[in-house]
Design an enzyme around this catalytic site. Sequence first.
Site, PDB file in Angstrom:
ATOM      1  N   SER A 175       0.861  -1.188   0.000  1.00 18.07           N
ATOM      2  CA  SER A 175       0.000   0.000   0.000  1.00 18.07           C
ATOM      3  C   SER A 175       0.886   1.223   0.000  1.00 18.07           C
ATOM      4  O   SER A 175       2.049   1.154   0.407  1.00 18.07           O
ATOM      5  CB  SER A 175      -0.869   0.037   1.257  1.00 18.07           C
ATOM      6  OG  SER A 175      -0.103   0.428   2.388  1.00 18.07           O
ATOM      7  N   ASP A 176       0.367   2.352  -0.440  1.00 20.61           N
ATOM      8  CA  ASP A 176       1.052   3.602  -0.167  1.00 20.61           C
ATOM      9  C   ASP A 176       0.987   3.810   1.355  1.00 20.61           C
ATOM     10  O   ASP A 176       0.262   3.108   2.056  1.00 20.61           O
ATOM     11  CB  ASP A 176       0.395   4.764  -0.928  1.00 20.61           C
ATOM     12  CG  ASP A 176       1.389   5.903  -1.149  1.00 20.61           C
ATOM     13  OD1 ASP A 176       2.331   6.047  -0.347  1.00 20.61           O
ATOM     14  OD2 ASP A 176       1.231   6.656  -2.133  1.00 20.61           O
TER      15      ASP A 176
END
Length: 594
Positions: free
Chosen positions: A295-296
């Site tokens: 994920s960011d």
Amino acid sequence: MGRRTHVVLAAAAPALLLVLLRLHMAVAADPPFSCGAPSSAAFCDRRLPIEQRAGDLVSKLTLEEKISQLGDESPAVDRLGVPAYKWWSEALHGVANAGRGVHLDGPLRAATSFPQVILTAASFNPHLWYRIGQVIGTEARGVYNNGQAEGLTFWAPNINVFRDPRWGRGQETPGEDPTMTGKYAAVFVRGVQGYAISGAINSSDLEASACCKHFTAYDLENWKGVTRFAFDAKVTEQDLADTYNPPFKSCVEDGGASGIMCSYNRVNGVPTCADHNLLSKTARGDWSFNGYITSDCDAVAIIHDVQGYAKAPEDAVADVLKAGMDVNCGGYIQTHGVSAYQQGKITGEDIDRALRNLFAIRMRLGLFNGNPKYNRYGNIRADQVCKKEHQDLALQAAQDGIVLLKNDAGALPLSKSKVSSVAVIGPNGNNASLLLGNYFGPPCISVTPFQALQGYVKDATFVQGCNAAVCNVSNIGEAVHAASSADYVVLFMGLDQNQEREEVDRLELGLPGMQESLVNKVADAAKKPVILVLLCGGPVDVTFAKNNPKIGAIVWAGYPGQAGGIAIAQVLFGEHNPGEILFHPTLSNSWRLS
Ligand SMILES: *[C@@H]1O[C@H](CO)[C@@H](O)[C@H](O)[C@H]1NC(C)=O
Ligand SMILES: *[C@@H]1O[C@H](CO)[C@@H](O)[C@H](O)[C@H]1NC(C)=O
Ligand SMILES: *[C@@H]1O[C@H](CO)[C@@H](O)[C@H](O)[C@H]1NC(C)=O
């Protein structure tokens, strides 16, 4: 020193040499690795397929140990000899210390800093992009082998299509063209990961791991309070297939990328990190992606906290793991993973699937084969970092990226013998950090355009003209005076990281504040038509300068990296023609862009 001591020293030389060697080796710490001691564990058996080794290791972990591995800072599992690992490192345009895995504060304190990507892309030279990727892969290993990194997974390239010119991170990308961005992605990734520039990828070994980010339809930071965390991009299927996804497809299929990062934004209501269709069906299915998906940073938390898409933290954890995401940048899954399991929202297989992908990457990097120093890539030493060939490449990239936008009445090139004095004017003329854009590490060298021009013209003066690129405090009088007293005038204007960066979009495309007025007044006062150099990533509207006959030349130099000041001076004095592109002779036509 007397003769006698000399003799004694000579006799002691072998021992002394040994001591010196020891001292030298003590400077560089051993990098972290597993399976150093003889082990009967299948996960240490190099003869077995990676998938089997990863599966074996995962099967030996407790639930708590498993959940602990699902954040970017994964702790050690001492009882199995597994060291801590940091998934987050950055290498957008050179090995950087912007993430958590790389530490340039030990014996190594710098790495080669290439131009910001938007400038390098303007060379239209895939071989150059590949070479930059290769240097990053090599320097990453050099830093790791020197004990200054806790990971080899780099979250670059940024290949979002730069569709909105106001986007603060457009500078990080190869631009607005999906095909060219896809070519950039493929060759850059191949370089970083240690693959050939083209042809079949026949080994799963990784020199370093690259990551295609941010998947997908992301080109907004904060526009009048609409933030990337809350933004829901409404995208038609056709636009997704034609514009936003081709770079990712190419990054995976042609580049063989080993990482993907899902973005903050939603696409048509669904957070990308929770989108099974995108992560599992499209990337892993249609494109045969073989790697890990991160994920960011904090993008799992926002699915609950900001977007309200998940009603409870455990639902956010379940949404992303079931969609096919593997590791969370941040601690959200580490905090809520066990309760998500206990509440029956995720299964053991949801967790194990993610872990197998993660450990497979660490194994492909060779980190479960004993001390990496004695393995493939183990001979890459600290002296590879900032070495001359790498720094020369940074210079070439800056030279070839720079674009000549206007050159009336032969204003350029300047001639060294004819220019007796030069006034260098503007907020961007003597600012070393500005040259690096964002996501950089300490550069090997630092030379501003003004410093470089001083090497060409003895009588060079610098006047900033205004406080910074924002240019809301000016001293136009001083600039006008300097301009009228010099033979030649070079203006350095444009943007800086206060105008365009992560979390900051622009609202309009003109030069900020009083820059335009400063340029026009200086041009009026100068003896000859002036030269305007624009340092900026995103585009600026300089129609006024194009139409002003007192502005003889306009040059765009992006954020040109550690050698950018030198490259600009070389271009202005005709030592490099930015219109000349050197293709590698062995490069097949399919890699050329017309
Ligand atoms: C793998 O590919 C490289 C370059 O693409 C080539 O030189 C090498 O011979 C190939 N190895 C095998 C085993 O096919
Ligand atoms: C120099 O550049 C940096 C990075 O863009 C910027 O933050 C800073 O304000 C600039 N300084 C001046 C004096 O322009
Ligand atoms: C100049 O702009 C900056 C950034 O917007 C702001 O913080 C500062 O107060 C402004 N200064 C003046 C004198 O307007």
